[in-house]
Design a protein around this motif. Sequence first.
Motif, PDB file in Angstrom:
ATOM      1  N   SER A 175    -114.520  49.262  51.425  1.00  0.00           N
ATOM      2  CA  SER A 175    -114.155  48.853  52.789  1.00  0.00           C
ATOM      3  C   SER A 175    -112.956  47.910  52.834  1.00  0.00           C
ATOM      4  CB  SER A 175    -115.342  48.182  53.482  1.00  0.00           C
ATOM      5  OG  SER A 175    -115.740  47.013  52.792  1.00  0.00           O
ATOM      6  N   ASP A 235    -109.070  47.140  51.933  1.00  0.00           N
ATOM      7  CA  ASP A 235    -107.854  47.894  51.632  1.00  0.00           C
ATOM      8  C   ASP A 235    -107.296  47.445  50.277  1.00  0.00           C
ATOM      9  OD1 ASP A 235    -105.287  49.016  51.507  1.00  0.00           O
ATOM     10  OD2 ASP A 235    -105.048  48.929  53.682  1.00  0.00           O
ATOM     11  N   ARG A 285    -104.545  47.867  48.937  1.00  0.00           N
ATOM     12  CA  ARG A 285    -103.108  47.548  48.946  1.00  0.00           C
ATOM     13  C   ARG A 285    -102.820  46.198  49.590  1.00  0.00           C
ATOM     14  NH1 ARG A 285    -101.708  52.760  52.294  1.00  0.00           N
ATOM     15  NH2 ARG A 285    -103.482  51.796  53.381  1.00  0.00           N
ATOM     16  N   MET A 286    -103.843  45.577  50.171  1.00  0.00           N
ATOM     17  CA  MET A 286    -103.639  44.300  50.867  1.00  0.00           C
ATOM     18  C   MET A 286    -104.172  43.148  50.037  1.00  0.00           C
ATOM     19  SD  MET A 286    -104.716  45.384  54.770  1.00  0.00           S
ATOM     20  CE  MET A 286    -104.384  43.751  55.432  1.00  0.00           C
ATOM     21  N   ILE A 295    -106.171  40.482  54.326  1.00  0.00           N
ATOM     22  CA  ILE A 295    -107.400  41.163  54.740  1.00  0.00           C
ATOM     23  C   ILE A 295    -108.183  40.287  55.717  1.00  0.00           C
ATOM     24  CG2 ILE A 295    -109.663  41.932  53.927  1.00  0.00           C
ATOM     25  CD1 ILE A 295    -108.266  42.869  51.342  1.00  0.00           C
ATOM     26  N   GLU A 300    -106.302  39.844  59.166  1.00  0.00           N
ATOM     27  CA  GLU A 300    -106.053  41.032  59.990  1.00  0.00           C
ATOM     28  C   GLU A 300    -106.794  41.020  61.326  1.00  0.00           C
ATOM     29  OE1 GLU A 300    -105.593  45.815  59.206  1.00  0.00           O
ATOM     30  OE2 GLU A 300    -107.193  44.725  58.185  1.00  0.00           O
TER      31      GLU A 300
END
Length: 556
Positions: free
Chosen positions: A381, A383, A385-386, A391, A394
């Motif tokens: 759940s 990401d 890439r973040m 995260i 966001e």
Amino acid sequence: MTTPATFNGAPSLLEVDRLTVRVGAEGPAVVEDLSFSLAAGEILALVGESGSGKTMAARAVLDLLPSPLVISAGRIGFDGVDLARLDPQALRRIRGARIGMVFQEPMVSLNPSMTIGRQMAEGLRLHKRLPASEIRARCLAMLERIRIADPERCLAAYPHEFSGGMRQRIMLASVMLLKPALLIADEPTTALDTLAQREVLQLMTELTRENGTAVLMISHDLGMVAHYAQRAVVMRQGRAVEIGDTQRVLLAPQDAYTRRLIDALPRRGAARAPAPSDQAPLLALQDVVVDYAGRRRLFSQGAGTRAVSGVSLTISVGETLALVGASGSGKTTLGRAIAGLVRPSGGEIRFRGRPIGSSAGRDGRAQRLNIQMIFQDPFSSLDPRMRVADIIEEPLRLLPDLSRRERKARAIEMLTDVGLEPQHAGRFPHQLSGGQRQRVAIARAIVRRPAFVVADEPVSALDMTVQKQILALFRRLQERYGFACLFVSHDLGAVEQVADRVAVMEGGRIVETGTRDEVFDRPQHSYTRALLDAAMLLDRSFGDADIRAGEERNLG
């Protein structure tokens, strides 16, 4: 040297002597100077936290270590043969035929592109010279033995068509078809509900007893170890810190680390005062129904499935309602419907007196954002890439009143609130442990200060010490920020720690509700009693030094 084991007069079958596994030939040790022995017909458990080296020690027996791990020292004696010195071809004749392994996640270890029949027959084809008709007959007989309702259909089906518990039973049946002398079971029930856990473990003990198979069990579940294993090896950072009879190790531990593991077992806290009877509920469900459409075919639509059937519940401000039940009972679907991720087919869900989804524009968005969700697997759940700070930040982007600097400051504050350090802010999810990832998932869910949180199996994949930390953190954050919670779980130990009330779900319906103490101490429904009886919670009695699993529960 290891001391040879005997069990009911049987000689030692497996002897691990001063085993060391390193990262490369000269790298750090993940298993160091480990020695133990296992007798024919005995069940021995390797226990410890995640990262203690127990799985790598078990994989070393079959030379299934992931690269770049290598065995740098020690002896692995199996029935008089040193497995660590065998060439790959000789080891291949033993692997599967004499030593079988059941892995932690059957959906990963079963090939999704092959039918169950082909996968079950694979071992027999490799190790036995049998005609195809005999292989098929043996597979059908084994499926009947593990109580599969329609063995013929099962052979033609694929792994995704079965529940987690059924897949694990099929995996166990595939391994036991060859009647191995040793079974290695690596966390065989971690992600299963209590009823499926008991079915799989009882099946495992029945099959191994019938064939005289020894079992090397890897687990962090001390309740399960207490119930099934004769001896236990406690591992920490690759080393064995305590070895002995299970009852002695768990009830009179000698090492401080063993005592810490046992202290992490679930303890029931004091019950909180119930919400005032005249207080309007924060969330109210009335006859909620959720249907899933059937599989679409070329010229028709398959029959649908009713996952939730006429559920009515209320949850007050600041309250934690635990929703428990077996896999497939509909509890996760109900949580997703509350969070707005699944559209109900019927009934009504009201939040602060207003139907969810009835408001449009800013009001509707505010309503949805006031209900957040913590997912079961944070690795999926979050990401990848973040970075962690991004995260957590966001959800704050939908708050127009906060500047970028204020969003960053609140994200760092939230990071500290969940027990992480500021240096974690710049890391990616794969650079964190499972417990740290779950802390990030919790931070992301509550950074907007929501009024309601759906927590879907938030600690199911964590070991006992990390689970204790996460549950204590969750309770502390709830007291600080005042959010209500639907705590979806099959782990009754976790439920005992955090729940104010409990709702028991079976077949899409609520069969019993009550306060935590009422449901755990005086269950009314037969299904509730079955769940509680299946829960292997370790009871450390101060009076008679006894281990009870299932029949008596730890009341803290």
